[in-house]
Design a protein around this motif. Sequence first.
Motif, PDB file in Angstrom:
ATOM      1  N   ASP A 124      37.849  28.452  44.739  1.00 29.55           N
ATOM      2  CA  ASP A 124      38.630  29.296  45.646  1.00 29.55           C
ATOM      3  C   ASP A 124      40.093  29.375  45.229  1.00 29.55           C
ATOM      4  O   ASP A 124      40.709  30.443  45.285  1.00 29.55           O
ATOM      5  N   GLU A 125      40.646  28.248  44.788  1.00 32.33           N
ATOM      6  CA  GLU A 125      42.032  28.249  44.317  1.00 32.33           C
ATOM      7  C   GLU A 125      42.178  29.097  43.065  1.00 32.33           C
ATOM      8  O   GLU A 125      43.117  29.885  42.935  1.00 32.33           O
ATOM      9  N   LYS A 126      41.235  28.954  42.111  1.00 29.13           N
ATOM     10  CA  LYS A 126      41.259  29.767  40.878  1.00 29.13           C
ATOM     11  C   LYS A 126      41.135  31.240  41.227  1.00 29.13           C
ATOM     12  O   LYS A 126      41.826  32.083  40.654  1.00 29.13           O
ATOM     13  N   ASP A 127      40.222  31.548  42.150  1.00 27.38           N
ATOM     14  CA  ASP A 127      39.966  32.929  42.523  1.00 27.38           C
ATOM     15  C   ASP A 127      41.205  33.577  43.143  1.00 27.38           C
ATOM     16  O   ASP A 127      41.554  34.710  42.792  1.00 27.38           O
ATOM     17  N   THR A 128      41.870  32.867  44.011  1.00 26.56           N
ATOM     18  CA  THR A 128      43.080  33.393  44.646  1.00 26.56           C
ATOM     19  C   THR A 128      44.152  33.680  43.597  1.00 26.56           C
ATOM     20  O   THR A 128      44.752  34.767  43.587  1.00 26.56           O
ATOM     21  N   ILE A 129      44.385  32.741  42.716  1.00 25.92           N
ATOM     22  CA  ILE A 129      45.391  32.930  41.666  1.00 25.92           C
ATOM     23  C   ILE A 129      44.996  34.082  40.747  1.00 25.92           C
ATOM     24  O   ILE A 129      45.817  34.939  40.417  1.00 25.92           O
ATOM     25  N   PHE A 130      43.728  34.133  40.340  1.00 21.27           N
ATOM     26  CA  PHE A 130      43.264  35.177  39.436  1.00 21.27           C
ATOM     27  C   PHE A 130      43.455  36.553  40.055  1.00 21.27           C
ATOM     28  O   PHE A 130      43.982  37.464  39.426  1.00 21.27           O
ATOM     29  N   ARG A 131      43.021  36.711  41.280  1.00 19.16           N
ATOM     30  CA  ARG A 131      43.100  38.025  41.928  1.00 19.16           C
ATOM     31  C   ARG A 131      44.549  38.442  42.162  1.00 19.16           C
ATOM     32  O   ARG A 131      44.885  39.614  41.995  1.00 19.16           O
ATOM     33  N   LYS A 132      45.410  37.510  42.527  1.00 20.06           N
ATOM     34  CA  LYS A 132      46.820  37.847  42.721  1.00 20.06           C
ATOM     35  C   LYS A 132      47.492  38.194  41.399  1.00 20.06           C
ATOM     36  O   LYS A 132      48.383  39.034  41.352  1.00 20.06           O
ATOM     37  N   THR A 133      47.074  37.544  40.340  1.00 20.74           N
ATOM     38  CA  THR A 133      47.716  37.736  39.039  1.00 20.74           C
ATOM     39  C   THR A 133      47.175  38.942  38.283  1.00 20.74           C
ATOM     40  O   THR A 133      47.940  39.714  37.712  1.00 20.74           O
ATOM     41  N   PHE A 134      45.855  39.102  38.274  1.00 23.02           N
ATOM     42  CA  PHE A 134      45.247  40.092  37.392  1.00 23.02           C
ATOM     43  C   PHE A 134      44.595  41.284  38.079  1.00 23.02           C
ATOM     44  O   PHE A 134      44.401  42.310  37.454  1.00 23.02           O
ATOM     45  N   VAL A 135      44.212  41.154  39.332  1.00 27.91           N
ATOM     46  CA  VAL A 135      43.428  42.214  39.965  1.00 27.91           C
ATOM     47  C   VAL A 135      44.226  42.868  41.078  1.00 27.91           C
ATOM     48  O   VAL A 135      44.434  42.295  42.131  1.00 27.91           O
ATOM     49  N   ASP A 136      44.663  44.068  40.812  1.00 20.15           N
ATOM     50  CA  ASP A 136      45.313  44.890  41.823  1.00 20.15           C
ATOM     51  C   ASP A 136      44.372  46.073  42.080  1.00 20.15           C
ATOM     52  O   ASP A 136      44.453  47.095  41.415  1.00 20.15           O
ATOM     53  N   THR A 137      43.439  45.885  42.994  1.00 19.60           N
ATOM     54  CA  THR A 137      42.415  46.907  43.208  1.00 19.60           C
ATOM     55  C   THR A 137      42.995  48.233  43.690  1.00 19.60           C
ATOM     56  O   THR A 137      42.368  49.269  43.565  1.00 19.60           O
ATOM     57  N   SER A 138      44.207  48.216  44.198  1.00 19.51           N
ATOM     58  CA  SER A 138      44.797  49.472  44.646  1.00 19.51           C
ATOM     59  C   SER A 138      45.258  50.335  43.478  1.00 19.51           C
ATOM     60  O   SER A 138      45.336  51.559  43.596  1.00 19.51           O
ATOM     61  N   GLY A 139      45.526  49.740  42.328  1.00 14.41           N
ATOM     62  CA  GLY A 139      46.069  50.510  41.225  1.00 14.41           C
ATOM     63  C   GLY A 139      45.184  50.634  40.011  1.00 14.41           C
ATOM     64  O   GLY A 139      45.411  51.463  39.150  1.00 14.41           O
ATOM     65  N   ILE A 140      44.124  49.826  39.919  1.00 13.16           N
ATOM     66  CA  ILE A 140      43.297  49.860  38.714  1.00 13.16           C
ATOM     67  C   ILE A 140      42.401  51.085  38.717  1.00 13.16           C
ATOM     68  O   ILE A 140      42.284  51.783  37.738  1.00 13.16           O
TER      69      ILE A 140
ATOM     70  N   GLU B 249      41.147  47.901  31.390  1.00  8.54           N
ATOM     71  CA  GLU B 249      42.481  48.504  31.340  1.00  8.54           C
ATOM     72  C   GLU B 249      42.619  49.397  30.097  1.00  8.54           C
ATOM     73  O   GLU B 249      43.167  50.484  30.163  1.00  8.54           O
ATOM     74  N   ASN B 250      42.106  48.911  28.973  1.00  7.97           N
ATOM     75  CA  ASN B 250      42.191  49.689  27.732  1.00  7.97           C
ATOM     76  C   ASN B 250      41.335  50.951  27.773  1.00  7.97           C
ATOM     77  O   ASN B 250      41.632  51.916  27.071  1.00  7.97           O
ATOM     78  N   LYS B 251      40.289  50.949  28.580  1.00  8.02           N
ATOM     79  CA  LYS B 251      39.432  52.131  28.703  1.00  8.02           C
ATOM     80  C   LYS B 251      40.212  53.345  29.193  1.00  8.02           C
ATOM     81  O   LYS B 251      39.828  54.479  28.926  1.00  8.02           O
ATOM     82  N   LYS B 252      41.316  53.109  29.883  1.00  4.29           N
ATOM     83  CA  LYS B 252      42.120  54.214  30.429  1.00  4.29           C
ATOM     84  C   LYS B 252      43.027  54.856  29.379  1.00  4.29           C
ATOM     85  O   LYS B 252      43.564  55.920  29.610  1.00  4.29           O
TER      86      LYS B 252
END
Length: 143
Positions: free
Chosen positions: A125-141, A33-36
């Motif tokens: 799988d539970e961690k992954d779901t939470i992580f991706r919903k919280t931190f990874v928005d591939t449409s906007g990064i 994120e900081n690279k931008k």
Amino acid sequence: MKFEHTKNLIIKLMKHECDVNYDIARIWLKYLENKKSEDFSDEFARICISGEIEKILKSSVIAHKDHYMEWIEGEFDNDLPISSSGSTITALLDIDNLFSAFDNTIEEIEGAEVYIYEGITKYHDEKDTIFRKTFVDTSGIGY
């Protein structure tokens, strides 16, 4: 169940290492994120991110810290999108890497494979779901 305490201990250790991986992935996303930013200094960011990752690795019970940090250094030049199979995020969050780290231990315990696999896969799988919903928005990064 034979070796139940040992199997549960391995699952507990694997969950801990899973948490370590997700903590590092969160820091890695901060780096991306900081690279931008217009004010981004790659050299400064590499030093800061490496320092943060080294702090997290102190809690790891299995990571070969020197090898891990060498790998991280090489990943600073990985410009693949985060959704790519070759991205740093994909490598950090890959459950197969977690199983590889414990492979010899799991093989030593009779009947442990399925029990441990089911125990850690659900947690991951539970961690992954939470992580991706919280931190990874591939449409906007856009990496």
